[in-house]
Design an enzyme around this catalytic site. Sequence first.
Site, PDB file in Angstrom:
ATOM      1  N   ARG A 183       0.917  -1.664   0.068  1.00 39.34           N
ATOM      2  CA  ARG A 183       0.189   0.258   0.044  1.00 39.34           C
ATOM      3  C   ARG A 183       0.515   1.217   0.140  1.00 39.34           C
ATOM      4  NH1 ARG A 183      -1.204   2.367   4.305  1.00 39.34           N
ATOM      5  NH2 ARG A 183      -1.443   1.148   5.807  1.00 39.34           N
ATOM      6  N   HIS A 229      -3.378   4.854   4.743  1.00 36.27           N
ATOM      7  CA  HIS A 229      -5.072   3.800   4.958  1.00 36.27           C
ATOM      8  C   HIS A 229      -6.103   4.269   3.930  1.00 36.27           C
ATOM      9  CE1 HIS A 229      -7.873   1.424   6.810  1.00 36.27           C
ATOM     10  NE2 HIS A 229      -7.227   0.499   6.602  1.00 36.27           N
ATOM     11  N   TYR A 239       4.448   5.721  10.732  1.00 31.84           N
ATOM     12  CA  TYR A 239       4.824   4.192  11.495  1.00 31.84           C
ATOM     13  C   TYR A 239       5.812   3.508   9.787  1.00 31.84           C
ATOM     14  CZ  TYR A 239       0.489   3.287   8.234  1.00 31.84           C
ATOM     15  OH  TYR A 239      -0.277   3.840   7.437  1.00 31.84           O
TER      16      TYR A 239
END
Length: 378
Positions: free
Chosen positions: A278, A282, A292
């Site tokens: 990805r 998100h 992150y």
Amino acid sequence: MMAITKTNAQILDFTAQLVAQDEEFPMLQVLNNEGKVVDEDGLKRSELTDDDLVKIMKNMVLSRQLDIRSTKLAKQGRFGFFAPTAGQEASQMASAYAFNDEDWIFPGYRDIPEIIAKGWPIWKAILWSRGHQLGNEYTTEDGREVKSWFPQIIIGAQYVEAAGVALGLKKRSKDAVVYVYTGDGGSSQGDFYEGINFASAYKANAVFFVQNNGYAISTPRNLQTAAQHLAAKGWASGIPSIVVDGNDAVAMYLAAKEARAWATAGNGPVLIETMTNRLEPHSTAGDDPLRYRTQGDIDEWWKKEPLIRMRIFLEGKKLWSEEIEAAYIAEVDAEIDTAITTADNVEKQKISDYLKHTLEVPSQVMQEQIAKFESEGK
């Protein structure tokens, strides 16, 4: 086949078991990162014609443009919920190309492009993101049914739902399957195992995809599970499970095609883990991936994204060019522009409408609330 006997010491060698798990799942690949064919037999086995290859590429470009335009609309406050799909075009669109109109898709919320490829109008997808009830109407522009479940927001829940429909197809002797998508995070949910185990027990017509895109929202895949391969979870329920290069459109199509043939032959389901990434947040609802993961990691994955290798491969076959792609992008953008206008002109829902569509038969209290809001013009 001759049975392989092991000593008690070998059986109790837990370290060897971990090594064996890793070696049992080699990755299926036909095109490498440079767009070169590394498995001529795999390409031949796919039986993809030049026309098929161009259609798959167009579907991937469509998905990328939907991602770009949807992200912009979300930033303008003109979209609803949106989960970016950049980087997963081969995993999604090339695999979906192996299924037909009679097959049922059970998507997660990141799998809107696959439903659109089945004929779902883009304006309805926009309305779905806005929570409008017409966004859950799965028909084409000319009124034909699009065999799709609604994009599931509850992580992994579509696996249980898909298992039931897959069994129904089997009991009706249908030459059709259910194909269902979730991410690596979805494979950590109880519904995931319950769904594949039920389908396995009844040898239901299903093909399960786990898109290993690296992160379940902000949790990296290595912190979700100690399983060395998510495909190994399929073995726990007794179904064939494989790992595929999720950035390789040809390998994705080949895996999906073979899995569909296996399932429709009455052999039961197959689980396919797709290795992809990805590349964006998100969702557009405030997620910042740099909290992150590093920008360097993201940049490296952008160099391996699926459109690059498919573009190189097709250009080498004289099937694709910058001019062809630019013309198609203009066509897609025009379609999206029309869809936005259509969605914007649909009558907005009122509070009373939401209540009317909550239950098939509203309760007495709801009927009183509906009457109250209608009297107020709401």
